[in-house]
Design a protein around this motif. Structure first.
Motif, short mmCIF file in Angstrom:
data_model
loop_
_atom_site.label_atom_id
_atom_site.label_comp_id
_atom_site.label_asym_id
_atom_site.label_seq_id
_atom_site.Cartn_x
_atom_site.Cartn_y
_atom_site.Cartn_z
N ASN A 207 -2.14 -21.28 -33.86
CA ASN A 207 -1.02 -20.65 -33.14
C ASN A 207 -1.45 -19.35 -32.47
O ASN A 207 -1.05 -19.05 -31.34
CB ASN A 207 0.15 -20.40 -34.09
N VAL A 208 -2.29 -18.57 -33.16
CA VAL A 208 -2.77 -17.31 -32.55
C VAL A 208 -3.61 -17.62 -31.30
O VAL A 208 -3.45 -16.97 -30.25
CB VAL A 208 -3.61 -16.50 -33.57
N GLY A 227 4.67 -25.17 -39.47
CA GLY A 227 3.93 -25.52 -40.68
C GLY A 227 2.98 -24.44 -41.17
O GLY A 227 2.39 -24.60 -42.24
N GLY A 228 2.80 -23.38 -40.40
CA GLY A 228 1.93 -22.30 -40.84
C GLY A 228 2.58 -21.44 -41.91
O GLY A 228 3.72 -21.69 -42.33
N ARG A 229 1.87 -20.42 -42.32
CA ARG A 229 2.37 -19.58 -43.41
C ARG A 229 2.66 -18.16 -42.97
O ARG A 229 3.66 -17.58 -43.34
CB ARG A 229 1.33 -19.57 -44.53
N ASP A 230 1.78 -17.59 -42.14
CA ASP A 230 1.87 -16.17 -41.83
C ASP A 230 2.23 -15.86 -40.38
O ASP A 230 2.41 -14.70 -40.02
CB ASP A 230 0.54 -15.48 -42.16
N VAL A 231 2.29 -16.88 -39.52
CA VAL A 231 2.65 -16.65 -38.12
C VAL A 231 3.95 -17.40 -37.84
O VAL A 231 3.99 -18.64 -37.82
CB VAL A 231 1.54 -17.15 -37.17
N THR A 232 5.02 -16.64 -37.66
CA THR A 232 6.32 -17.26 -37.35
C THR A 232 6.40 -17.55 -35.85
O THR A 232 5.57 -17.09 -35.05
CB THR A 232 7.46 -16.32 -37.74
#
Length: 326
Positions: A207-208, A227-232
């Motif tokens: 995503n980044v 589905g990621g954890r730290d990037v909303t």
């Protein structure tokens, strides 16, 4: 209760013992010419696949075939020793190569590359049969490519056909649609906590990178991969809009890279380290298999790169720089 990964992880540890140590890769890179490079590789566990590549007048096509044969044999061996739940998780992990190959095919077709050229860039692994990939490489447009993969190419082929049917036609639209379908399928297929954590990190990283790629255009949430954890999704839109801050130091390092190519290199190294960490922390799960697949992929990629460097007499310094990016 017997752990279902006890047997397969023991066998995968034996497979890892056949991976080439760094000194052998260094020897191959330091070879004085292409013939010496072939000799170095032929003295490794790859020797039984190198036959035609070492024949007189053989070239890079024969080398590519030899390396692909070795890669495919390793994957087939892995699949042959996995049963039950591990077998299902191995199939989910192998989808990585399906999505890589689907992206290579899409790029090739959109760029108007010839089928032989496209085939040399495909990874002979994954769940899509090689004859299907060969047929897909002859497609003249993305719609026919998607149709070919969907008929016999499993889940990723279906993802591509759905994306094309929904109107996706740019490279970014198609690649993100493939990523979204891939991660959705993988997260549904793997159960181990550590491996799932690895994939949520991989989604954050992806995503980044996509957000960086979108800078300069209108940010859109349709490119966000859930589905990621730290990037909303809000973080994603903020970074795509030009904001250069993220709370996680590792993800911040990707943001601070001077250009997109450097950011991708930083991201790849972080994921390599994450893969190694999963292998150490997930001795009773799929982490060892995940790490083996990444290491084998890197081994073949480096041998292919060194082979080309030696064949074309690339200066040693240029070859070292290329290897540092591999």
């Amino acid at each position: 209760m017997t752990n279902p990964y006890g047997y397969i992880n023991g066998r995968v540890r034996m497979l890892r013992a056949d991976l080439l140590p760094a000194r052998v890769i260094d020897d191959a890179a330091g070879a004085g010419n292409y013939a010496e490079y072939l000799r170095v590789v032929s003295e490794t566990p790859l020797r039984e696949d190198m036959g035609d590549a070492t024949a007189q007048d053989a070239g890079l096509a024969e080398l590519d075939t030899a390396l692909s044969r070795n890669y495919l044999r390793s994957i087939q061996h892995l699949r042959s020793i996995a049963v039950g739940q591990p077998a299902r998780e191995v199939e989910a992990l192998l989808l990585r190569y399906d999505v890589l190959n689907a992206k290579t095919l899409v790029r090739g077709v959109l760029a108007g590359r010839g089928s032989e050229d496209i085939l040399t860039a495909l990874v002979p692994a994954g769940t899509i049969p090689w004859p299907v990939l060969q047929a897909a490489a002859t497609a003249t447009d993305v719609a026919s490519l998607a149709q070919t993969l969907a008929v016999a190419g499993g889940k990723i082929g279906g993802v591509l056909r759905s994306a094309v049917g929904a109107g996706a036609n740019s490279l970014l639209d198609l690649e993100v649609a493939l990523d979204q379908g891939y991660y959705r399928t993988v997260l549904a297929g793997v159960r181990g906590v550590n491996v799932r954590r690895y994939f949520t990190r991989e989604i954050d990283v992806r995503n980044v990178l996509i957000a960086l790629q979108l800078r300069g255009s209108a940010p859109s949430s349709r490119y966000f991969i859930p589905g990621g954890r730290d990037v909303t999704e809000a973080d994603f839109l903020r970074v795509a809009g030009g904001d250069n801050t993220l709370g996680d130091p590792s993800l911040q390092a990707i943001l601070e890279a001077p250009d997109l190519a450097s950011a991708e290199l930083v991201a790849r190294r972080q994921l390599d380290e994450a893969s190694r960490n999963v292998a150490m922390s997930d001795a009773l799960g799929a982490g060892i298999v995940l790490d083996y697949l990444r290491r084998k992929e890197q081994e073949i990629a480096k041998l292919r790169l060194i082979g080309r460097g030696k064949f074309y007499n690339l200066p040693a310094e240029d070859l070292r720089r290329e290897l540092s990016d591999a």
